[in-house]
Scaffold this active site. Structure first.
Site, PDB file in Angstrom:
ATOM      1  N   GLU A  36       1.178  -1.575  -0.308  1.00  0.00           N
ATOM      2  CA  GLU A  36       0.307  -0.252   0.321  1.00  0.00           C
ATOM      3  C   GLU A  36       1.041   1.270  -0.209  1.00  0.00           C
ATOM      4  OE1 GLU A  36      -2.399   2.706   0.167  1.00  0.00           O
ATOM      5  OE2 GLU A  36      -2.869   0.959  -0.321  1.00  0.00           O
ATOM      6  N   GLY A  44      -8.356   0.883   2.269  1.00  0.00           N
ATOM      7  CA  GLY A  44      -8.380   1.362   1.081  1.00  0.00           C
ATOM      8  C   GLY A  44      -8.970   2.628   1.304  1.00  0.00           C
ATOM      9  N   THR A  45      -9.813   2.620  -0.216  1.00  0.00           N
ATOM     10  CA  THR A  45     -10.917   3.998  -0.436  1.00  0.00           C
ATOM     11  C   THR A  45     -11.788   3.522   0.506  1.00  0.00           C
ATOM     12  OG1 THR A  45     -10.099   3.932  -2.487  1.00  0.00           O
ATOM     13  CG2 THR A  45     -12.392   5.057  -2.259  1.00  0.00           C
ATOM     14  N   CYS A  46     -12.159   3.040   0.456  1.00  0.00           N
ATOM     15  CA  CYS A  46     -13.935   3.425   1.318  1.00  0.00           C
ATOM     16  C   CYS A  46     -13.647   3.452   2.954  1.00  0.00           C
ATOM     17  CB  CYS A  46     -14.667   1.335   0.692  1.00  0.00           C
ATOM     18  SG  CYS A  46     -15.754   1.525   1.915  1.00  0.00           S
ATOM     19  N   HIS A 443     -43.421  -5.819  11.460  1.00  0.00           N
ATOM     20  CA  HIS A 443     -44.062  -4.280  11.926  1.00  0.00           C
ATOM     21  C   HIS A 443     -43.473  -3.350  13.103  1.00  0.00           C
ATOM     22  CE1 HIS A 443     -47.632  -1.284  11.555  1.00  0.00           C
ATOM     23  NE2 HIS A 443     -47.641  -1.255  12.628  1.00  0.00           N
TER      24      HIS A 443
END
Length: 458
Positions: A36, A44-46, A443
């Site tokens: 990296e 990473g980007t995320c 619900h």
């Protein structure tokens, strides 16, 4: 200093697909190196500059109350999000660092030959040879060749903007795609005056007109200015901001801004990789060319994530990992052709989520369709929207009239980023609209809106 390593698997880029594959192979006892280029991008980007920080900022923008001072709230939000990304970055590093056979190397990688990569960090050099190489370098912002834009001190990318602690009073967004709209909605909620300049004649032009109109109505209702058919011709810096010059309908117009966000797309990050030295071919758009199994023109080299030119989503990168893993340790049958009904979400407020065909696309392809559509505010069976005080938007389903199969859906409303996954799963497994309509849902939930909307198909 120069050293050399010989490993089983070399992964270039700490993105979702690459890191998941590195961990899988490492746990199997394979010798793995993850390279990296920046210790600020572990994960990473995320994790660092994409999904996580932007969605965290969207959440904090939505949480701002009327009496919260805009600048103070924004500054606190940026600080909190930085803490979150720092935490996740560390966890991502530990995920690989704790595996005995995996080594994380920080530096810039460049191919020397098809099986050898040199990693440089300052004066240090590390040569790595590997039987399998996976390129996972992601994408980078596209900066158009507009006079004055590249040199403007007020121009910014999404990466830089989310780390800036000063809220722009006037934000100009160049580009009305997913990124541009998401940031426009977010910064408007933070308190900025926002103008989006889009060269196309319509925002969200790939969606059906009724869906696009509903989304645009929400954006306009938030106070965002949308200018379509606007071709930006120049950006000029002044003492306190920038002047954006654009043409629309034959007129030359200007817009004053404290910050100019360039949101005109992203391109595969292949610069400096030395792909030519490895004999790895690229496409006309600059992506690494791959087959359906994500192999490059060198069969032992794979490309996963944005760099291979596929859809630029983290979950696609994760699926790329599954395909490559199946090539390395599985049957080898899995491919990109297996992908069906892949959903997408635009994180405006409320989010717009889509999957499959639009009504227009379905009719163009010769389907006889029936449409089930209803505004969220009119769905009596969906009280959750009123409970959380978010009744804007609509649900729309496109259904094949002969088979009752769902061809596509557009869900604009609260929880749509979750609802769309249920619809996509139904499409993949041939669940009919009637079956989705008559299923029992909890619900109060947003999912039970399907009961009422699908009952109105016509």
């Amino acid at each position: 200093m120069s050293t050399a390593l010989n490993v089983d698997v070399l992964v270039i880029g700490f993105g979702k697909g690459g890191k998941t594959l590195a961990a899988t192979m490492g746990r199997l006892g394979k010798r793995v190196v993850m390279v990296e280029q920046s210790d600020r991008m572990y994960g990473g980007t995320c994790i660092n500059i994409g999904c996580v920080p932007t969605k965290a900022l969207v959440h904090r923008a939505e949480s701002r109350r009327r009496d919260d001072t805009a600048q103070e709230w924004y500054e606190q939000a940026v600080g909190a999000v930085e803490q979150l990304t720092t935490l996740l970055r560390g966890k991502n590093f530990q995920m690989l660092d704790t595996i005995d056979t995996v080594t994380v190397v920080t530096g810039r990688a460049r191919f020397v030959d098809p099986k050898t990569v040199e990693v440089s960090a300052g004066a240090d050099r590390l040569t790595i040879s590997a039987e399998t190489i996976v390129v996972n370098t992601g994408s980078e912002p596209v900066i158009p060749e507009i006079p004055g834009l590249r040199t403007s001190k007020y121009a910014t990318t999404s990466t830089d903007l989310i780390s800036t602690t000063e809220l722009p009073r006037r934000l100009a967004v160049l580009g009305g795609g997913y990124l541009g709209i998401e940031f426009a909605a977010m910064y408007r909620r933070f308190g900025a005056e926002v103008t989006v300049l889009e060269v196309a004649p319509q925002i969200l032009r790939r969606e059906d007109d009724d869906v696009a109109a509903a989304a645009v109505g929400i954006l306009l209702g938030q106070g965002i200015t949308l200018v379509t058919g606007a071709r930006v011709t120049e950006v000029r810096d002044g003492d306190g901001g920038a002047t954006v010059v654009y043409e629309k309908d034959g007129q030359r117009l200007t817009l004053e801004a404290d910050s100019v966000l360039v949101a005109t797309g992203r391109s595969p990050a292949t610069r400096g990789l030395g792909l030519e030295a490895a004999g790895i071919r690229t496409t006309g758009r600059g992506a690494i060319e791959v087959d359906e199994h994500l192999r490059t023109s060198r069969p032992h080299v794979f490309a996963v994530g944005d760099v291979n030119g596929g859809p630029q989503f983290t979950y696609i990168s994760l699926d790329d990992n599954r395909i490559v893993a199946d090539q390395l340790i599985g049957t080898g049958a899995r491919s990109t052709a297996d992908r069906q009904a892949v959903p997408h979400t635009l994180f405006m407020t409320p989010p717009l989520s889509t999957v499959g065909l639009t009504e227009r696309q379905a009719r163009d392809r010769g389907h006889t369709v029936k449409i089930a559509s209803k505004p969220i505010a009119e769905i009596a069976a969906m009280p959750r929207a009123r409970i959380v005080e978010e009744t804007r938007g609509l649900m729309k389903f496109v259904i094949d009239a002969g088979t009752d199969r769902i061809l596509g859906a557009a869900l604009l409303g609260v929880d749509s980023q979750e609802l769309i996954n249920t619809v996509a799963l139904a499409m993949r497994h041939a669940v009919t609209a009637a079956e989705l309509r008559d299923t029992i849902y909890t619900h109060p939930s947003s999912t039970e809106g399907f009961n009422e909307v699908l009952a109105a198909a016509s």
